[in-house]
Design a protein around this motif. Structure first.
Motif, PDB file in Angstrom:
ATOM      1  N   GLU A  48      25.458  45.041  46.054  1.00 39.80           N
ATOM      2  CA  GLU A  48      26.444  44.223  45.337  1.00 39.80           C
ATOM      3  C   GLU A  48      27.122  45.077  44.272  1.00 39.80           C
ATOM      4  OE1 GLU A  48      23.888  40.040  45.651  1.00 39.80           O
ATOM      5  OE2 GLU A  48      24.406  40.870  43.689  1.00 39.80           O
ATOM      6  N   VAL A  49      28.417  44.853  44.100  1.00 38.54           N
ATOM      7  CA  VAL A  49      29.159  45.559  43.050  1.00 38.54           C
ATOM      8  C   VAL A  49      28.935  44.817  41.737  1.00 38.54           C
ATOM      9  CG1 VAL A  49      31.403  46.334  42.248  1.00 38.54           C
ATOM     10  CG2 VAL A  49      30.889  46.352  44.696  1.00 38.54           C
ATOM     11  N   PHE A  50      28.290  45.476  40.786  1.00 40.81           N
ATOM     12  CA  PHE A  50      27.986  44.826  39.516  1.00 40.81           C
ATOM     13  C   PHE A  50      29.096  45.096  38.503  1.00 40.81           C
ATOM     14  CE2 PHE A  50      26.187  44.818  35.205  1.00 40.81           C
ATOM     15  CZ  PHE A  50      25.745  43.504  35.167  1.00 40.81           C
ATOM     16  N   VAL A  51      29.573  44.013  37.865  1.00 41.58           N
ATOM     17  CA  VAL A  51      30.605  44.104  36.825  1.00 41.58           C
ATOM     18  C   VAL A  51      30.051  43.416  35.585  1.00 41.58           C
ATOM     19  CG1 VAL A  51      33.001  43.642  36.211  1.00 41.58           C
ATOM     20  CG2 VAL A  51      32.375  43.938  38.616  1.00 41.58           C
ATOM     21  N   ASP A  52      29.977  44.135  34.492  1.00 40.10           N
ATOM     22  CA  ASP A  52      29.409  43.579  33.265  1.00 40.10           C
ATOM     23  C   ASP A  52      30.478  42.837  32.467  1.00 40.10           C
ATOM     24  OD1 ASP A  52      27.612  42.982  31.282  1.00 40.10           O
ATOM     25  OD2 ASP A  52      27.719  44.946  30.308  1.00 40.10           O
ATOM     26  N   ARG A  53      30.928  41.711  33.039  1.00 41.50           N
ATOM     27  CA  ARG A  53      31.932  40.866  32.371  1.00 41.50           C
ATOM     28  C   ARG A  53      31.518  39.403  32.532  1.00 41.50           C
ATOM     29  NH1 ARG A  53      35.185  43.752  29.070  1.00 41.50           N
ATOM     30  NH2 ARG A  53      36.686  42.042  29.133  1.00 41.50           N
ATOM     31  N   ASP A  54      32.342  38.496  31.996  1.00 44.66           N
ATOM     32  CA  ASP A  54      32.057  37.059  32.013  1.00 44.66           C
ATOM     33  C   ASP A  54      32.234  36.494  33.421  1.00 44.66           C
ATOM     34  OD1 ASP A  54      32.444  34.159  31.786  1.00 44.66           O
ATOM     35  OD2 ASP A  54      32.437  34.508  29.634  1.00 44.66           O
ATOM     36  N   GLY A  55      31.140  36.022  34.020  1.00 42.54           N
ATOM     37  CA  GLY A  55      31.194  35.496  35.381  1.00 42.54           C
ATOM     38  C   GLY A  55      31.904  34.158  35.490  1.00 42.54           C
ATOM     39  N   THR A  56      31.743  33.324  34.459  1.00 44.80           N
ATOM     40  CA  THR A  56      32.404  32.005  34.493  1.00 44.80           C
ATOM     41  C   THR A  56      33.920  32.157  34.493  1.00 44.80           C
ATOM     42  OG1 THR A  56      30.541  30.982  33.334  1.00 44.80           O
ATOM     43  CG2 THR A  56      32.640  29.789  33.325  1.00 44.80           C
ATOM     44  N   LEU A  57      34.437  33.010  33.623  1.00 41.30           N
ATOM     45  CA  LEU A  57      35.884  33.218  33.567  1.00 41.30           C
ATOM     46  C   LEU A  57      36.391  33.933  34.822  1.00 41.30           C
ATOM     47  CD1 LEU A  57      36.417  34.195  29.821  1.00 41.30           C
ATOM     48  CD2 LEU A  57      36.905  32.016  30.932  1.00 41.30           C
ATOM     49  N   PHE A  58      35.527  34.739  35.438  1.00 43.35           N
ATOM     50  CA  PHE A  58      35.961  35.463  36.636  1.00 43.35           C
ATOM     51  C   PHE A  58      36.247  34.497  37.790  1.00 43.35           C
ATOM     52  CE2 PHE A  58      35.424  38.147  40.435  1.00 43.35           C
ATOM     53  CZ  PHE A  58      36.333  39.152  40.119  1.00 43.35           C
ATOM     54  N   SER A  59      35.653  33.297  37.752  1.00 43.10           N
ATOM     55  CA  SER A  59      35.947  32.321  38.806  1.00 43.10           C
ATOM     56  C   SER A  59      37.433  31.956  38.806  1.00 43.10           C
ATOM     57  CB  SER A  59      35.096  31.058  38.626  1.00 43.10           C
ATOM     58  OG  SER A  59      35.437  30.379  37.424  1.00 43.10           O
ATOM     59  N   TYR A  60      38.070  31.932  37.617  1.00 41.76           N
ATOM     60  CA  TYR A  60      39.504  31.655  37.534  1.00 41.76           C
ATOM     61  C   TYR A  60      40.313  32.862  38.008  1.00 41.76           C
ATOM     62  CZ  TYR A  60      37.768  27.839  34.626  1.00 41.76           C
ATOM     63  OH  TYR A  60      37.090  26.743  34.177  1.00 41.76           O
ATOM     64  N   ILE A  61      39.775  34.063  37.763  1.00 40.98           N
ATOM     65  CA  ILE A  61      40.418  35.275  38.276  1.00 40.98           C
ATOM     66  C   ILE A  61      40.438  35.241  39.801  1.00 40.98           C
ATOM     67  CG2 ILE A  61      40.254  37.799  38.412  1.00 40.98           C
ATOM     68  CD1 ILE A  61      40.881  37.075  35.598  1.00 40.98           C
ATOM     69  N   MET A  62      39.302  34.878  40.402  1.00 42.43           N
ATOM     70  CA  MET A  62      39.213  34.814  41.861  1.00 42.43           C
ATOM     71  C   MET A  62      40.133  33.741  42.423  1.00 42.43           C
ATOM     72  SD  MET A  62      37.423  37.157  43.207  1.00 42.43           S
ATOM     73  CE  MET A  62      37.647  36.402  44.813  1.00 42.43           C
ATOM     74  N   ASP A  63      40.194  32.608  41.750  1.00 34.81           N
ATOM     75  CA  ASP A  63      41.089  31.545  42.215  1.00 34.81           C
ATOM     76  C   ASP A  63      42.536  32.027  42.198  1.00 34.81           C
ATOM     77  OD1 ASP A  63      41.531  28.686  42.948  1.00 34.81           O
ATOM     78  OD2 ASP A  63      42.619  28.657  41.047  1.00 34.81           O
ATOM     79  N   PHE A  64      42.899  32.771  41.170  1.00 35.42           N
ATOM     80  CA  PHE A  64      44.246  33.324  41.074  1.00 35.42           C
ATOM     81  C   PHE A  64      44.511  34.315  42.204  1.00 35.42           C
ATOM     82  CE2 PHE A  64      46.718  37.012  39.509  1.00 35.42           C
ATOM     83  CZ  PHE A  64      47.963  36.417  39.414  1.00 35.42           C
TER      84      PHE A  64
END
Length: 276
Positions: A48-64
């Motif tokens: 898995e590619v690990f990214v040390d950022r906010d996972g909850t906010l990334f859900s909106y990034i993915m939706d975009f």
């Protein structure tokens, strides 16, 4: 890496599974460079590619990235934090839109119901800040009329002519007027007005029952009652005020991607809504 290859991202402990092509929507972003092996910043941990950022906010990034639309829930408030996340991933079209919060924040919608009981009739007037909501209610509410003989207001369903639908009064795009109950016609004849509100199939003649059904309809549609007041005690006019947060139309991104382009995007309004 193939654009159809599946990638698993672990962002701050939250897993996301997506196509490589989804992360390549904006070629100059960090995510696209990661897919193209041009960015060694993200670590590969257990496949898995690990990214040390906010996972909850990334859900909106993915939706975009999946929809090219910015559609946020009505209770969303972390615009600045999400903008910082977009800037970190170098998704500047998204970051630019998030900097214009007024385009994305939901707007407050107000609806006022006036209820007046006069002898054997009840009068309703509905005012709304949104003409679309008033138009929708006008399609849901139907007034039927018919003649009754003898029993008037309290008769269950006395012999009468078939129901005839009547058009609602629309003084403006922002209000509508209707009434129910009975009134004398001639001799022992009564003119009766019944109200039906979709999807309920009942035809109601009692004003209090109609008011209750109207309240249920508004509450199910996301409104909440915020105040009750008497407008004029002489005419017994009661006023009920409702409000709801109206979701804004989503902002879509029009992307013209050409070889070597910077992925510059242009925003436009969309009818897609989210977060009811």
């Amino acid at each position: 890496m193939s654009s159809r290859e599946v990638i698993v991202l672990n962002v701050g402990g939250v897993r996301f599974v997506t196509w490589a092509s989804t992360l390549q929507q904006f070629p100059e972003s960090r995510l696209a460079r990661m897919v193209n092996d041009d960015n060694r910043e993200f670590k590969l941990v257990n496949g898995e590619v690990f990214v040390d950022r906010d996972g909850t906010l990334f859900s909106y990034i993915m939706d975009f990235l999946r929809t090219l639309q910015v559609s946020l829930p009505t209770d969303f408030s972390d615009y600045q934090r999400l903008q910082r996340e977009a800037e970190f991933y170098e998704l500047y079209p998204l970051a630019n839109l998030l900097s214009q919060e007024h385009l994305l924040k939901p707007r407050l919608e107000i609806l006022e119901v006036r209820f007046s009981l006069q002898e054997m009739q009840t009068f309703f007037r509905i005012f709304g800040s949104c003409s679309t909501t008033i138009g929708t209610l006008a399609e849901q509410i139907t007034v039927f009329t018919g003649q009754q003989s003898g029993q008037g207001w309290n008769g269950p369903f006395p012999s009468q002519e078939p129901f005839v639908p009547l058009p609602l009064e629309r003084p403006s795009h922002h209000d509508l007027v209707f009434r129910c109950g009975t009134e004398y016609s001639a001799g022992d004849q009564f003119m009766a007005r019944y109200v039906s509100i979709k999807p309920d199939n009942r035809k109601l003649i009692n004003g209090t029952n109609v008011l209750g059904l109207l309240f249920d309809t508004l509450l199910k549609d996301g409104f909440r009652l915020i105040s009750t007041r008497t407008v004029t005690s002489e005419e017994k006019v009661e006023c009920y005020t409702f409000e709801r947060m109206k979701r804004t139309a989503g902002l879509a991104i029009m992307v013209n991607q050409t070889p070597g382009s910077s992925g510059v995007a242009q925003a436009r309004r969309s009818q897609v809504q989210k977060g009811k």
